[in-house]
Motif scaffolding. Sequence first.
Motif, PDB file in Angstrom:
ATOM      1  N   ARG A 103       0.890  -1.319   0.053  1.00 55.01           N
ATOM      2  CA  ARG A 103      -0.025  -0.009  -0.290  1.00 55.01           C
ATOM      3  C   ARG A 103       0.757   1.285   0.085  1.00 55.01           C
ATOM      4  NH1 ARG A 103      -4.145   0.560   4.697  1.00 55.01           N
ATOM      5  NH2 ARG A 103      -5.735   0.320   3.190  1.00 55.01           N
ATOM      6  N   SER A 104       0.592   2.206  -1.072  1.00 57.12           N
ATOM      7  CA  SER A 104       1.275   3.387  -1.020  1.00 57.12           C
ATOM      8  C   SER A 104       0.566   4.534  -0.603  1.00 57.12           C
ATOM      9  CB  SER A 104       2.061   3.616  -2.477  1.00 57.12           C
ATOM     10  OG  SER A 104       2.626   4.798  -2.560  1.00 57.12           O
ATOM     11  N   THR A 105       0.944   5.532   0.003  1.00 53.29           N
ATOM     12  CA  THR A 105      -0.019   6.537   0.526  1.00 53.29           C
ATOM     13  C   THR A 105       0.911   7.788   0.118  1.00 53.29           C
ATOM     14  OG1 THR A 105       1.100   6.663   2.873  1.00 53.29           O
ATOM     15  CG2 THR A 105      -0.708   5.364   2.421  1.00 53.29           C
ATOM     16  N   ASP A 125      -2.742   7.446  -3.361  1.00 51.12           N
ATOM     17  CA  ASP A 125      -3.013   6.277  -2.471  1.00 51.12           C
ATOM     18  C   ASP A 125      -3.373   5.019  -3.402  1.00 51.12           C
ATOM     19  OD1 ASP A 125      -2.838   7.186   0.476  1.00 51.12           O
ATOM     20  OD2 ASP A 125      -4.141   8.851  -0.675  1.00 51.12           O
ATOM     21  N   GLY A 126      -2.826   4.025  -3.127  1.00 53.17           N
ATOM     22  CA  GLY A 126      -3.008   2.835  -4.182  1.00 53.17           C
ATOM     23  C   GLY A 126      -2.590   1.441  -3.348  1.00 53.17           C
ATOM     24  N   VAL A 127      -3.230   0.454  -3.911  1.00 57.02           N
ATOM     25  CA  VAL A 127      -2.852  -1.080  -3.524  1.00 57.02           C
ATOM     26  C   VAL A 127      -2.366  -1.855  -4.850  1.00 57.02           C
ATOM     27  CG1 VAL A 127      -3.328  -2.992  -2.249  1.00 57.02           C
ATOM     28  CG2 VAL A 127      -3.892  -0.749  -1.308  1.00 57.02           C
ATOM     29  N   GLY A 128      -1.443  -2.580  -4.641  1.00 56.30           N
ATOM     30  CA  GLY A 128      -0.986  -3.585  -5.666  1.00 56.30           C
ATOM     31  C   GLY A 128      -0.370  -4.599  -5.169  1.00 56.30           C
ATOM     32  N   THR A 129      -0.264  -5.590  -5.895  1.00 55.69           N
ATOM     33  CA  THR A 129       0.604  -7.021  -5.695  1.00 55.69           C
ATOM     34  C   THR A 129       1.458  -7.383  -6.697  1.00 55.69           C
ATOM     35  OG1 THR A 129      -0.945  -8.402  -6.668  1.00 55.69           O
ATOM     36  CG2 THR A 129      -1.547  -7.582  -4.424  1.00 55.69           C
ATOM     37  N   VAL A 130       2.522  -8.029  -6.221  1.00 56.01           N
ATOM     38  CA  VAL A 130       3.291  -8.713  -6.993  1.00 56.01           C
ATOM     39  C   VAL A 130       3.738 -10.100  -6.732  1.00 56.01           C
ATOM     40  CG1 VAL A 130       5.929  -8.843  -8.161  1.00 56.01           C
ATOM     41  CG2 VAL A 130       4.699  -6.669  -7.479  1.00 56.01           C
ATOM     42  N   VAL A 143      -5.013  -3.326  -7.307  1.00 55.82           N
ATOM     43  CA  VAL A 143      -5.972  -3.867  -6.499  1.00 55.82           C
ATOM     44  C   VAL A 143      -6.970  -2.746  -6.138  1.00 55.82           C
ATOM     45  CG1 VAL A 143      -6.780  -4.664  -4.075  1.00 55.82           C
ATOM     46  CG2 VAL A 143      -4.872  -5.829  -5.235  1.00 55.82           C
ATOM     47  N   LYS A 144      -6.134  -1.497  -5.999  1.00 54.44           N
ATOM     48  CA  LYS A 144      -6.928  -0.235  -5.689  1.00 54.44           C
ATOM     49  C   LYS A 144      -6.088   0.840  -6.584  1.00 54.44           C
ATOM     50  CE  LYS A 144      -8.133   3.026  -2.073  1.00 54.44           C
ATOM     51  NZ  LYS A 144      -8.085   3.625  -0.631  1.00 54.44           N
ATOM     52  N   GLY A 145      -6.750   1.407  -7.463  1.00 60.20           N
ATOM     53  CA  GLY A 145      -6.354   2.560  -8.275  1.00 60.20           C
ATOM     54  C   GLY A 145      -5.409   1.755  -9.292  1.00 60.20           C
TER      55      GLY A 145
END
Length: 233
Positions: A103-105, A125-130, A143-145
């Motif tokens: 999660r990045s803010t 603000d966003g959420v990602g996966t690797v 996931v978000k953004g």
Amino acid sequence: MQARKFVALLLVSLIAIPGYGNPAAVGIVQGSTAAMVRGADLVQGTTVYSGDVVEVGSNGSAQIAFTGASQVMMLENTRVQFLSSAAKEPVRVNVEDGYAKFRSTAAAPVVAMLGDATVRTENADGVGTVQIINSHSALISAVKGNLLISTMANPTITIVPEGMALTVQMVNDSSAQSGGSAGASGTPPPANNNHKNRKILVGVIIVGAALGIGLAIEQGGNGNSPSLSPFQP
């Protein structure tokens, strides 16, 4: 006089404690199971420093929080290196194996690294996966953004829309393996299995896959994960 001595001793003790005034400190462990760092068990409250490699074993998990509400969650059989060059620069999460969700803010930006690729959130603000599937393929999910992906070989930005995933291929970087030369005997160097030294080839976007893949991994891939917050958007 005694009061001055007490204050001086207090200041010395605070300086000696890792995490106080240390610009290399990047995060604090919020919870972990079957995880290690610097050859020791990773326990709640441990400070993670720039350059540290966190390894999560079978049936393990770990969650690391940064300042500004940004954080990273790692599931079993995952290896991640954390890097920070300056206090105001984004924390770099170098995924070397397994699955990591970040999660990045706006207050504390985080970027994920996969081989020579950089994965950033488009919004503050966003959420990602690797997720590294095997030695030759990986999956990057928004996931978000939206996520923005670029590589050293190709600066053109690939956009992964929210809710979608991008398949990528990993190929050996021959220059990183051998430094551009063969061994003294003239035989080629051994194959490089380090994901950090691999080039990323962008693949196909999978529509609507991000959330479903992430939930399946987090709920089914680790029996201990309910103790950690998956920070669902």
